[in-house]
Structures are given as structure tokens and as C-alpha cells.
Design a protein around this motif. Structure first.
Motif: not given
Length: 284
Positions: A4-10, A15-18, A45-49, A52-53
Motif C-alpha cells: 500500500s502507498p502508506s506502507s511504502s512510505a513507512q 530503512v533510514v531508521a535501521f 533515540t528509540s523513537r527514531i530507531e 516513529r519519529t
């Protein structure tokens, strides 16, 4: 089947978070260690990883500096900006009015050579009459609680933008689910004018207009979300809350595969005109 498009964006955000998490771990830092070096609470830090942020450019630079990976900062910033640009909320896009939103795409339309559009719910914008467009945009203005309803001006701008359909150098492959011909958008006069225009526009040599019959047996694709493909470079998908821009080649290829399967189920020429006339007759 495409995400789904929203899943693609997430997924792009994740990828950045990982990558950021891997940098922290490779540097031998705990979540608390990195937070201390960056000057923020460990919860951030946790939210970014956990995606969620979304990190700001400054956040990424601090993170990379703390992990002794400053050479990766700019690449991560570019990747993060791309992830966020994929998903743009409608409330931000319409903040300056619906007309400005229509005008913003004029240059892009002129630069695009091949338009592919699949619509399960509406007549595609490229083929909308002013009355029909005003009804569509009026519904949007009310739903978005816009302080100023400029849907009439936006409808005129949409029709003007759609004049690209008469300019040389462009091709249009447009698919509409038959059910969309029967959804009452605006009053009967607006619907009749819109359906009548489909008969005219569908006969243009640069336009391939396909209607997917409701009675299609053994569909290979169920009705999908409306999506627009611009050349082979961009897919734009419209959700209730946002517009999603997809530029990843592998995802574009999946949308193209779905489009071709939908196109194979459509009828064209006289068969398509018969379905449009049937919808016109149903108005009376």
C-alpha cells in the motif's frame, strides 16, 4: 502485489531508521550513550530507531558524529528527505487553497509525455468538465474544512491544466471502472455533461480510454486505489489523508504490472461508448 502507498512510505522511513541503529551498534553505543552524546532524551533515540519519529538533518548529523560516521551523514539526510517527501498530507497541500494546488502541476504536466491513469471512483482529472470538477473539489473543500472554498476557481484551473490533452507530444492511457460512471458527483446536469464529454474525449487520437465493465468475469485485478503514472518516473496515489509519490523503480514496475492487467480487462471504442451511454441513460 504492490505495498500500500502508506506502507511504502513507512518502509522508506524504516530503512533510514535501521541504518542509524546499525551505526549506533557498530560504534558500541547504547541508546542512552548516543542520547547523551547528542544532547537529547534516550526516548528520542528509540523513537527514531523504531521509525516513529522522523529525524531532522541536524539530528542525523549529531547521530553520525556521535557514532564516528560523519561521512555517512549527507547520504542519510538525502535518504530521509526522500522518505518524507513520498507521503504528503492533504492538509499541508491545500493550506494555500485548491486553486494553487491545481496550478502547481501545470509545468509538470507539460513535461510529461505519457500519462497513465487508473481510476476506480471518479472520472480522471484530465477528462473532467468544469461542473464535475467543481463538484469533486467542493466535496474536498468541505471535507478538509478549508477556511476559504475556492473550488470553483480550482475547477477552472483544473480544466485549463487539462488542455495539455490537446497539445502535441503527449499520449494518454486512461482506465475507468464502470462503476465510477454511475457515482453521482454533482447534479444530473453536471453528470450528463461529464459523461457526454467522455464520449468526445475518448475519440481523440492521442487518448486511449478504457472502461472496465462491472460484469468482467474472473478479474485478474480487483478495483485498486486511484493512481497516476507519469512517464516511467513517478506514480502518484491519492489516499483519504495524503498523496503518496512513488519513485522507487521496483515499485513503479509493480504499478505498471497492475496497470497492464487492469488494461487487459477494459473495453474500448464502441464497447466503451456503449457503457458510457448506458450511464447517461441511467440519469433519467
Amino acid at each position: 502485489m504492490p505495498l500500500s502507498p502508506s506502507s511504502s512510505a513507512q518502509a522508506a522511513r524504516e530503512v533510514v531508521a535501521f541504518r542509524l541503529r546499525d551505526l549506533r551498534k557498530s560504534a558500541g553505543l547504547t541508546v542512552t550513550d548516543l542520547a547523551g552524546l547528542c544532547g537529547w532524551h534516550h526516548a528520542k533515540t528509540s523513537r527514531i530507531e523504531n521509525a516513529r519519529t522522523a529525524p531532522s538533518a541536524t539530528d542525523i548529523r549529531r547521530w553520525c558524529r556521535a557514532a564516528s560516521a560523519e561521512d555517512q551523514a549527507e547520504d542519510l539526510i538525502a535518504q530521509s528527505l526522500h522518505a518524507e517527501s513520498m507521503y504528503t498530507e492533504w492538509r499541508h497541500q491545500v493550506r494555500s487553497g485548491l486553486k494553487k494546488l491545481q496550478d502547481s502541476a501545470v509545468r509538470f504536466f507539460h513535461e510529461t509525455q505519457l500519462f497513465r491513469v487508473y481510476s476506480s471512483s471518479l472520472t480522471p482529472g484530465l477528462l473532467q468538465t468544469e461542473g464535475y470538477a467543481a463538484a469533486v473539489l467542493g466535496i474536498s473543500a468541505k471535507f478538509q474544512d478549508l477556511p476559504v472554498d475556492d473550488s470553483a476557481d480550482a475547477a477552472r484551473a483544473r480544466v485549463k491544466r487539462s488542455s495539455v490533452i490537446h497539445e502535441p507530444g503527449h499520449r494518454f492511457v486512461l482506465l475507468i471502472e464502470e462503476a465510477a460512471l454511475h457515482y453521482r458527483i454533482g447534479d444530473s446536469d453536471a453528470m450528463a455533461a461529464q459523461l457526454g464529454y467522455l464520449l468526445t474525449a475518448g475519440a481523440l487520437p492521442q487518448v486511449s480510454l478504457g472502461i472496465i465493465p462491472m460484469a468482467t468475469p474472473e478479474r485478474t485485478q480487483w478495483p485498486r486505489e486511484t493512481f497516476h503514472m507519469y512517464d516511467d518516473n513517478l506514480v502518484s496515489v491519492e489516499l483519504v489523508s495524503a498523496r503518496v509519490r512513488i519513485t522507487q523503480p521496483s515499485e513503479i514496475a509493480l504499478y505498471l504490472k497492475a496497470f497492464e492487467e487492469l488494461r487487459s480487462m477494459a473495453v474500448y471504442g464502441q464497447a466503451a461508448r456503449t457503457l458510457i451511454v448506458k450511464a447517461i441513460d441511467a440519469l433519467t
